[in-house]
Design a protein around this motif. Structure first.
Motif, PDB file in Angstrom:
ATOM      1  N   PRO A 162       0.832  -1.210   0.000  1.00  0.00           N
ATOM      2  CA  PRO A 162       0.000   0.000   0.000  1.00  0.00           C
ATOM      3  C   PRO A 162       0.867   1.260   0.000  1.00  0.00           C
ATOM      4  O   PRO A 162       1.953   1.293   0.590  1.00  0.00           O
ATOM      5  N   ALA A 163       0.354   2.291  -0.656  1.00  0.00           N
ATOM      6  CA  ALA A 163       1.009   3.596  -0.552  1.00  0.00           C
ATOM      7  C   ALA A 163       0.908   4.073   0.904  1.00  0.00           C
ATOM      8  O   ALA A 163       0.021   3.669   1.653  1.00  0.00           O
ATOM      9  N   GLU A 164       1.819   4.952   1.274  1.00  0.00           N
ATOM     10  CA  GLU A 164       1.941   5.339   2.691  1.00  0.00           C
ATOM     11  C   GLU A 164       0.662   5.948   3.247  1.00  0.00           C
ATOM     12  O   GLU A 164       0.323   5.727   4.417  1.00  0.00           O
ATOM     13  N   GLU A 165      -0.111   6.665   2.401  1.00  0.00           N
ATOM     14  CA  GLU A 165      -1.307   7.330   2.922  1.00  0.00           C
ATOM     15  C   GLU A 165      -2.419   6.345   3.282  1.00  0.00           C
ATOM     16  O   GLU A 165      -3.345   6.684   4.029  1.00  0.00           O
ATOM     17  N   TYR A 166      -2.348   5.080   2.730  1.00  0.00           N
ATOM     18  CA  TYR A 166      -3.393   4.087   3.030  1.00  0.00           C
ATOM     19  C   TYR A 166      -3.100   3.288   4.295  1.00  0.00           C
ATOM     20  O   TYR A 166      -3.985   2.629   4.824  1.00  0.00           O
ATOM     21  N   VAL A 167      -1.860   3.325   4.754  1.00  0.00           N
ATOM     22  CA  VAL A 167      -1.464   2.464   5.867  1.00  0.00           C
ATOM     23  C   VAL A 167      -2.261   2.729   7.143  1.00  0.00           C
ATOM     24  O   VAL A 167      -2.748   1.783   7.778  1.00  0.00           O
ATOM     25  N   PRO A 168      -2.457   3.978   7.597  1.00  0.00           N
ATOM     26  CA  PRO A 168      -3.199   4.208   8.845  1.00  0.00           C
ATOM     27  C   PRO A 168      -4.632   3.668   8.795  1.00  0.00           C
ATOM     28  O   PRO A 168      -5.111   3.049   9.748  1.00  0.00           O
ATOM     29  N   VAL A 169      -5.351   3.869   7.649  1.00  0.00           N
ATOM     30  CA  VAL A 169      -6.737   3.410   7.532  1.00  0.00           C
ATOM     31  C   VAL A 169      -6.780   1.879   7.484  1.00  0.00           C
ATOM     32  O   VAL A 169      -7.652   1.245   8.087  1.00  0.00           O
ATOM     33  N   LEU A 170      -5.809   1.287   6.781  1.00  0.00           N
ATOM     34  CA  LEU A 170      -5.737  -0.164   6.680  1.00  0.00           C
ATOM     35  C   LEU A 170      -5.520  -0.792   8.059  1.00  0.00           C
ATOM     36  O   LEU A 170      -6.195  -1.763   8.432  1.00  0.00           O
ATOM     37  N   CYS A 171      -4.596  -0.211   8.830  1.00  0.00           N
ATOM     38  CA  CYS A 171      -4.330  -0.746  10.171  1.00  0.00           C
ATOM     39  C   CYS A 171      -5.546  -0.567  11.077  1.00  0.00           C
ATOM     40  O   CYS A 171      -5.862  -1.456  11.898  1.00  0.00           O
ATOM     41  N   GLN A 172      -6.261   0.547  10.939  1.00  0.00           N
ATOM     42  CA  GLN A 172      -7.448   0.789  11.765  1.00  0.00           C
ATOM     43  C   GLN A 172      -8.553  -0.195  11.410  1.00  0.00           C
ATOM     44  O   GLN A 172      -9.238  -0.723  12.291  1.00  0.00           O
ATOM     45  N   THR A 173      -8.713  -0.481  10.125  1.00  0.00           N
ATOM     46  CA  THR A 173      -9.760  -1.408   9.673  1.00  0.00           C
ATOM     47  C   THR A 173      -9.489  -2.815  10.183  1.00  0.00           C
ATOM     48  O   THR A 173     -10.415  -3.541  10.596  1.00  0.00           O
ATOM     49  N   LEU A 174      -8.221  -3.203  10.166  1.00  0.00           N
ATOM     50  CA  LEU A 174      -7.846  -4.558  10.589  1.00  0.00           C
ATOM     51  C   LEU A 174      -7.549  -4.622  12.085  1.00  0.00           C
ATOM     52  O   LEU A 174      -7.237  -5.705  12.592  1.00  0.00           O
ATOM     53  N   ASP A 175      -7.616  -3.460  12.762  1.00  0.00           N
ATOM     54  CA  ASP A 175      -7.375  -3.390  14.205  1.00  0.00           C
ATOM     55  C   ASP A 175      -6.004  -3.971  14.556  1.00  0.00           C
ATOM     56  O   ASP A 175      -5.869  -4.869  15.398  1.00  0.00           O
ATOM     57  N   VAL A 176      -4.972  -3.387  13.904  1.00  0.00           N
ATOM     58  CA  VAL A 176      -3.614  -3.892  14.102  1.00  0.00           C
ATOM     59  C   VAL A 176      -2.634  -2.721  13.959  1.00  0.00           C
ATOM     60  O   VAL A 176      -2.933  -1.733  13.295  1.00  0.00           O
ATOM     61  N   CYS A 177      -1.453  -2.845  14.606  1.00  0.00           N
ATOM     62  CA  CYS A 177      -0.449  -1.781  14.481  1.00  0.00           C
ATOM     63  C   CYS A 177       0.390  -2.015  13.230  1.00  0.00           C
ATOM     64  O   CYS A 177       0.380  -3.106  12.647  1.00  0.00           O
ATOM     65  N   THR A 178       1.116  -0.981  12.833  1.00  0.00           N
ATOM     66  CA  THR A 178       1.881  -1.046  11.589  1.00  0.00           C
ATOM     67  C   THR A 178       2.931  -2.150  11.628  1.00  0.00           C
ATOM     68  O   THR A 178       3.095  -2.906  10.649  1.00  0.00           O
ATOM     69  N   ASN A 179       3.666  -2.248  12.744  1.00  0.00           N
ATOM     70  CA  ASN A 179       4.741  -3.246  12.821  1.00  0.00           C
ATOM     71  C   ASN A 179       4.206  -4.677  12.763  1.00  0.00           C
ATOM     72  O   ASN A 179       4.907  -5.586  12.309  1.00  0.00           O
ATOM     73  N   GLU A 180       2.971  -4.849  13.219  1.00  0.00           N
ATOM     74  CA  GLU A 180       2.379  -6.201  13.160  1.00  0.00           C
ATOM     75  C   GLU A 180       1.950  -6.538  11.754  1.00  0.00           C
ATOM     76  O   GLU A 180       2.080  -7.670  11.300  1.00  0.00           O
ATOM     77  N   LEU A 181       1.455  -5.541  11.016  1.00  0.00           N
ATOM     78  CA  LEU A 181       1.018  -5.766   9.638  1.00  0.00           C
ATOM     79  C   LEU A 181       2.216  -5.937   8.711  1.00  0.00           C
ATOM     80  O   LEU A 181       2.151  -6.685   7.731  1.00  0.00           O
TER      81      LEU A 181
END
Length: 968
Positions: free
Chosen positions: A450-469
């Motif tokens: 994913p492009a960097e701008e999608y990462v926060p929404v993606l992590c919120q949707t999956l209920d996970v932190c960036t390092n875990e994803l």
């Protein structure tokens, strides 16, 4: 007796007498003295007309002086008592004895004409003084001793003016009838005039009501808060002692807050904060360069700390010593991983960032290995060694695609697992992120991330932190045109930079001490060197084609107490496109030792050890870190006539057995700080102790070059009134100009302005802005809008035929000011007002009695000018520093700098106070108070005016606009 006395005459000036006998009248002198001996009451007729110095003959000077002493003590001075007085003083024989005193009495017929005789004596005395002064002027003209013709002319005019000032003043006690007649006539004139304004109007109703206008012959002082005057060019950097950052003065002024370093009276640096921030527009600036290669651009009025105290640049010359910091013990709080510190240093030094792939080139195998190790600690990149027998070894850095592919696969697995766990379909996730369903498929198959701008929404949707994803880290999983290292260099401003374009990233200035030392240690591993020359001289240096980089390094070394010199190297190849090379040199023993102890050079430890070994066999000394020559004069004054042995004994110190004038005393040359410390103990002197332990280095000016007009800014620093900018120690006109404008529009007489700080064109721009109600910034920049042009034309029309004369000569003297005013009167008629901006910038050439006494002389001269031309003289003056330390910032008379003489000579003292300068949240914004602290012939108090900053103008305040409490 007459012929005998003439033969015995002892002339005042033998050289003059040898050419021609000076004007005098022995008969008049004898008649006055004889008359006084006959009738002591006659003293009241001549005592205020002549002094003992007015008598030509030495005997007569002695006799008259004794008479004056007796008269002042109310004692008689007949021949007998006068002879007794002279005898007790031991002057009787020099006065001619009792016989001559008796002859004086017997030769005088009476005292009826004694005043006429006194006038003759006084007139002859003036003529003799003119002769003596003419001789002094001629001698100075033959031997100017470094003064130019204008200085000689100023001195000549001052000497002649002093004679005029010494003449007895006309007037005296008047009878009540005469005074009443004059007073009634004056009242009648005022009544018929029908106007309460008897002088030049100020243009402000309430102020005119209190003063009746600016009166003829009055000296009016207008003073405001401590003048800023420290104009430095836009872009100049100021060290923030809290963070270690170098902040542009533009930014400090824009946000009206900041922290800086300031030099105290003990010559130690300390944190401070500015209290006022001013955009001072465009002014002529000059670049100052010192022997160490330090440079700064300032206005001519900008003060530097010199051997003679704070002096404006206009008073300094090439060769003068000025104070710069010898140490800036400021470090930040930022910390970076070791590998990033090393990589930042290596890419600044020998890195190539303008090609497709990053490169690093160095001849040291240790440095290459360390570079590779640092790169390997950076995820997502790899190194490839490039070998070429004809070239210096280098390493190419590029993305590690295998690592990227592995990181993407781990990301795709984690994404698929989480979507299944959360029961989220690809279609639903695509809708949430507003992307195509095919994009989600690419992510799940490991073909993209994913492009960097999608990462926060993606992590919120999956209920996970960036390092875990992203188990390997997001940066590791991404690949595009820039690898992670390139992107990091981009944020530092180091990517795609040619060698001469490189500069230190902002973060470097904010590093903590250990990190900064590591950065420098590896930077010097590239283009730095340390060696011992054939003559035993040790040297540490760094070379670069980037001046900004060299300048930044010079500053960083100063954080460690290392004074380095910048010099421009001469290139053998000077063809088109050739870049200049600059070298930073550390030469003094103390600085080299500080470099070795605190920094060192990676991979060149053997060279550092060689330098250290060479220094170990040398006596510690530093010929460059010395104090100004004026310190020697100060020490010799403390010594006086005592021997050095007496001084050592008095201080309880053993006198050195092997006497050496340079060891036990002081010669007339610059001395070391160590020797100054010794003298501070010998004389128990705080000033010398402060100099010995100071934070300043005395560097000589090697160039002062005009740079044209540039944007400049001002800062006011409470108490110390100086700050450190560009590694230099560096130290309001509106109301007064409004007085000039209003006077100009309400009189046909000439108005003369002496602007010692601001060029005449800038002053005129302010006046046109004020009169035309045009925003000052528009006038200054020339960016006038269509509706501004008629206002400008109207302002020009209002004053173009007025008799306004502006003289912007810097450092003008009172005598030169008087001469120019006389010329204006002669050519254009009577003057109505003289305005001076400002008093403390005036000078008296050749005056050596101290600045306080010089200000007293200037103040006295301005009052004399006011009386001579019968006009009000409006002089701007500075306030002293104590004002800033009080809770109540409203100024009082004692706040005037050098207030004793100024307060005494002034007829009116006005202070300008604006509460919003000190209290930004005040309810009285846009309001100024004019506080009358002194008025010889009127009340004191204050009036309120409206201040319109965009027009630099004060105006009458609307009635009841503010309800002030006078006791506030």
């Amino acid at each position: 007796m007459q012929s005998t006395l003439q033969e015995a005459e002892l002339p005042i000036d033998e050289a003059t007498v040898s050419l021609k006998t000076p004007p005098h009248s022995i008969e008049a002198e004898q008649s006055v003295l004889g008359g006084l001996l006959l009738d002591n009451e006659a003293w009241d007729k001549v005592g205020d007309k002549v002094t003992s110095d007015d008598f030509y003959h030495p005997r007569h000077r002695i006799i008259y002086s004794a008479m004056a002493k007796s008269a002042n003590e109310s004692l008689p001075f007949d021949p007998l008592t006068l002879a007794d007085t002279l005898d007790r003083q031991g002057d009787l024989d020099d006065a001619g004895g009792m016989l001559y005193i008796t002859e004086l009495v017997s030769s005088v017929a009476g005292i009826a004409n004694i005043e006429a005789y006194a006038n003759i004596i006084q007139e002859r005395s003036v003529l003799r003084k003119l002769i003596q002064t003419s001789q002094k002027i001629a001698e100075r003209a033959y031997n100017p001793e470094g003064l130019n013709s204008q200085d000689v002319l100023d001195e000549a005019e001052r000497l002649v003016f002093n004679i005029a000032e010494e003449r007895p003043k006309t007037g005296g006690p008047q009878g009540v009838r005469e005074i009443l007649d004059n007073t009634v006539k004056k009242i009648d004139e005022l009544f018929n005039a029908g106007d309460a304004i008897t002088g030049i109007t100020t243009g402000f109703t309430d102020l005119d009501n209190m003063t009746s206008g600016m009166q003829p012959s009055d000296m009016v002082i207008v003073a405001a808060r401590p003048s800023m005057g420290k104009c430095i060019v836009a872009g100049s950097r100021v060290l923030d002692p809290e963070t270690g950052a170098l902040v542009k003065i533009d930014d400090i002024v824009a946000r009206e807050s900041g922290a800086l370093l300031s030099l105290g009276n003990d010559f130690r640096l300390r944190p401070a904060a500015p209290s006022a921030f001013v955009d001072d527009g465009f002014k002529p600036v000059f670049k100052v360069q010192t022997a160490l290669g330090r440079t700064i651009e300032t206005t001519l009025t900008h003060p530097f700390l010199s051997a003679d105290g704070w002096q404006p640049l206009g008073n300094l010359n090439v060769g003068d010593a000025v104070a710069i910091p010898r140490v800036l013990p400021v470090f930040g709080h930022e910390s970076l991983p070791d590998h990033k510190l090393r990589l930042m240093a290596y890419f600044i030094g020998d890195g190539g960032t303008t090609q497709t792939s990053l490169r690093f080139t160095n001849s040291s195998e240790s440095v290459l290995e360390d570079f590779v190790a640092a790169v390997n600690a950076f995820d997502g990149v790899k190194c490839v060694r490039i070998e070429d027998d004809k070239r210096t070894p280098s390493v190419r850095v590029s993305s590690d695609l295998e690592q990227v592919s592995k990181a993407r696969q781990l990301f795709s697995q984690k994404l698929s697992s989480l979507m299944q766990e959360k029961d989220i379909t690809g279609k639903a996730l695509a809708s949430t992120l507003d992307v195509a369903e095919s994009t989600i498929s690419y992510w799940k198959n490991g073909e993209a991330t994913p492009a960097e701008e999608y990462v926060p929404v993606l992590c919120q949707t999956l209920d996970v932190c960036t390092n875990e994803l992203f188990p390997c880290g997001y940066e590791q999983s991404v690949w595009n045109d820039q690898n992670p290292l390139t992107k990091w260099l981009e944020t530092l401003g180091l990517n795609n930079r040619l060698a001469h374009e490189k500069a230190l990233p902002d973060v470097v200035y904010q590093l903590e001490k250990s990190d900064m030392a590591m950065f420098l240690r590896h930077l010097f591993a590239c283009d730095g060197s340390a060696f011992v020359q054939g003559n035993g001289q040790c040297r540490i240096s760094y070379a670069s084609s980037s001046y900004e980089l060299i300048k930044g390094l010079q500053h960083l070394l100063l954080r460690f107490g290392i004074n380095a010199k910048v010099r421009k190297k001469v290139n053998a190849y000077q063809g088109e496109g050739a870049q200049a090379t600059y070298e930073l040199e550390v030469l003094s023993q103390s600085s080299i030792r500080a470099f070795i102890d605190n920094i060192g050079i990676f991979a060149k430890e053997d060279r550092i050890k060689a330098v250290e070994k060479e220094l170990a066999g040398k006596t510690a000394h530093d010929n460059s870190d010395t104090l100004p020559e004026s310190v020697c004069e100060y020490i010799l004054k403390l010594k006086g006539d005592r021997s050095w042995r007496e001084i050592y004994t008095s201080a309880g110190k053993a006198y050195p057995e092997n006497y050496n004038p340079h060891l036990t005393g002081v010669s007339r040359r610059r001395i070391s700080r160590k020797r100054a410390a010794l003298f501070s103990e010998l004389f128990n002197d705080d000033y010398l102790q402060h100099l010995a332990s100071s934070d300043v280095y005395w560097d000589k000016i090697v160039a002062i070059e005009p740079q044209g007009e540039k944007q400049v800014y001002d800062l006011t620093v409470p108490d110390t009134h100086n700050f450190v900018a560009e590694d230099f120690c560096v130290h309001n006109t509106t109301f007064a100009m409004n007085l000039v404008e209003n006077a100009l529009l309400n009189t046909d007489k000439g108005i003369m302005v002496f602007s010692l700080e601001m060029p005449s064109e800038q002053l005129m721009m302010r006046m046109l802005s004020s009169l035309g109600r045009i925003n000052q910034s528009k006038v200054r920049s020339g960016n006038l809008e269509e509706e501004d042009w008629p206002k400008l034309v109207s302002a020009v029309e209002r004053i173009k035929d007025k008799k306004l004369f502006i003289d912007d000569t810097a450092g003008i003297s009172p005598s030169e000011m008087r001469s120019r005013a006389r010329r204006i009167v002669r050519e254009h008629g009577e003057l109505g007002m003289i305005m001076i901006d400002y008093l403390q910038l005036m000078q008296i050439p050749g005056y050596d009695q101290g600045r306080t006494n010089e200000i007293s002389e200037i103040s006295r001269s301005l009052k004399a000018i006011a009386k001579e031309f019968n006009v009000p003289v409006i002089a701007l003056s500075q306030l002293n520093r104590s004002l800033e330390q009080r809770p109540n910032k409203r100024p009082v008379n004692s706040d005037l700098r050098e207030s004793g003489a100024i307060e005494q000579d002034a007829d009116v003292i006005m202070f300008i106070y604006r509460d919003e300068v000190y209290n930004p949240d005040t309810e009285y914004k846009g309001v100024g108070e004019i506080i009358i602290g002194k008025q010889r012939n009127g009340p004191i108090g204050s009036v309120r005016l409206a201040f319109i900053g965009q027009y630099t103008r004060f105006e009458n305040l609307a009635p009841d606009a503010y309800n002030f409490d006078d006791d506030e």
